[in-house]
Motif scaffolding. Structure first.
Motif, short mmCIF file in Angstrom:
data_model
loop_
_atom_site.label_atom_id
_atom_site.label_comp_id
_atom_site.label_asym_id
_atom_site.label_seq_id
_atom_site.Cartn_x
_atom_site.Cartn_y
_atom_site.Cartn_z
N ALA A 14 -4.47 -1.93 9.29
CA ALA A 14 -5.16 -1.66 8.02
C ALA A 14 -6.67 -1.82 8.19
N SER A 15 -7.08 -2.83 8.95
CA SER A 15 -8.51 -3.03 9.21
C SER A 15 -9.11 -1.84 9.95
N ALA A 16 -8.37 -1.33 10.92
CA ALA A 16 -8.84 -0.15 11.65
C ALA A 16 -8.93 1.07 10.74
N GLN A 17 -7.98 1.21 9.82
CA GLN A 17 -8.02 2.32 8.87
C GLN A 17 -9.25 2.23 7.97
N VAL A 18 -9.57 1.03 7.52
CA VAL A 18 -10.77 0.85 6.71
C VAL A 18 -12.01 1.31 7.47
N LEU A 62 0.43 -1.28 1.15
CA LEU A 62 -0.01 -2.52 0.50
C LEU A 62 -1.06 -3.23 1.34
N MET A 63 -0.87 -3.24 2.66
CA MET A 63 -1.86 -3.88 3.53
C MET A 63 -3.20 -3.16 3.48
N LEU A 64 -3.16 -1.83 3.43
CA LEU A 64 -4.40 -1.07 3.35
C LEU A 64 -5.10 -1.33 2.01
N ALA A 65 -4.33 -1.42 0.93
CA ALA A 65 -4.92 -1.70 -0.38
C ALA A 65 -5.64 -3.04 -0.37
N THR A 66 -5.05 -4.03 0.27
CA THR A 66 -5.67 -5.36 0.37
C THR A 66 -6.96 -5.29 1.19
N ALA A 67 -6.90 -4.61 2.33
CA ALA A 67 -8.07 -4.52 3.20
C ALA A 67 -9.17 -3.66 2.59
N TRP A 68 -8.79 -2.65 1.86
CA TRP A 68 -9.73 -1.69 1.28
C TRP A 68 -10.34 -2.20 -0.03
N GLY A 69 -9.58 -3.01 -0.74
CA GLY A 69 -10.06 -3.52 -2.01
C GLY A 69 -10.04 -2.48 -3.11
#
Length: 224
Positions: free
Chosen positions: A95-99, A134-141
């Motif tokens: 998810a961090s890498a996607q951000v 869900l993990m991307l939503a958390t990392a992306w805000g």
């Protein structure tokens, strides 16, 4: 002992190079021999690499549980001195890498994002894709909706992407699916389509962590 990273494989050379880059970088961090192998469509095939009998830890570069994880990889390792890892995703490091890829593509943090995966009929893969969202939503805000190229496991791209959305391909390497994600997302009105995850430093770190855990597991088994 060596590290083998197992990717799906594609007919695009650039896509297959991703696994080679990740293998080299992770092997350098771990201080051990490393090699990339592929389930299909590209050589060297995982079955051929493991057939030499060299003790190996295998970290799959597959983002979700599915047929390859449940059937192909275990069959390739059967009866051999191999310690096999689980699917690479979902994981907060992905998810961090996607951000990072979204920001590099020009997406403003917090804007609506659609995570687009390849898709699978496997119930476990569907759960993995939902967790990745869900993990991307958390990392992306910000809000993240989930779609798939195939429409298996989540609605298809053209039913989810809205004009002005940013799109994050949940794909490790460029290839057939990434081309479809871009073309269908842009046709649906996406304003930004990020690059695939690729050999991002967070991905290398994740492979290093998975390999380290497998090595510890192997040492524990030998001590027992």
């Amino acid at each position: 002992m060596r590290l083998v990273v197992a990717a799906h494989g594609t007919r695009q050379l650039l896509g297959n190079a991703v696994a080679s880059i990740i293998a080299k970088r992770a092997g350098r961090v771990l201080g051990m021999e490393s090699k990339a192998a592929y389930v299909e469509l590209c050589e060297p095939l995982l079955t051929d690499v493991l057939a030499d009998g060299q003790p190996s830890v295998v970290v799959p570069l597959l983002l979700s549980t599915g047929y390859h994880i449940n059937v192909d990889l275990p069959q390739a390792a059967e009866g051999l001195p191999v310690t096999m890892g689980r699917a690479l995703g979902p994981d907060p490091l992905l998810a961090s890498a996607q951000v990072s890829r979204l920001v590099a593509a020009g997406a403003s943090p917090g804007r609506p994002v659609v995570l687009v995966a390849a898709g699978s009929n496997d119930p476990s893969a569907r759960a993995d894709i939902a967790s990745a969202g869900l993990m991307l939503a958390t990392a992306w805000g910000g809000p993240v909706r989930v779609a798939t190229v195939s429409g298996s496991g989540a609605p298809p791209v053209d039913e989810v992407v809205r004009p002005g959305d940013a799109v994050s391909p949940y794909l490790l390497a460029p290839g057939f699916f990434s081309d479809l994600v871009r073309s269908r997302s842009e046709a649906a009105g996406a304003e930004v389509v990020a690059d695939v995850i690729g050999p991002h430093p967070d991905v290398v770190e994740l492979v290093v962590r998975r390999a380290s855990a497998l090595l510890a597991q192997e040492r524990s088994a030998q001590a027992g």
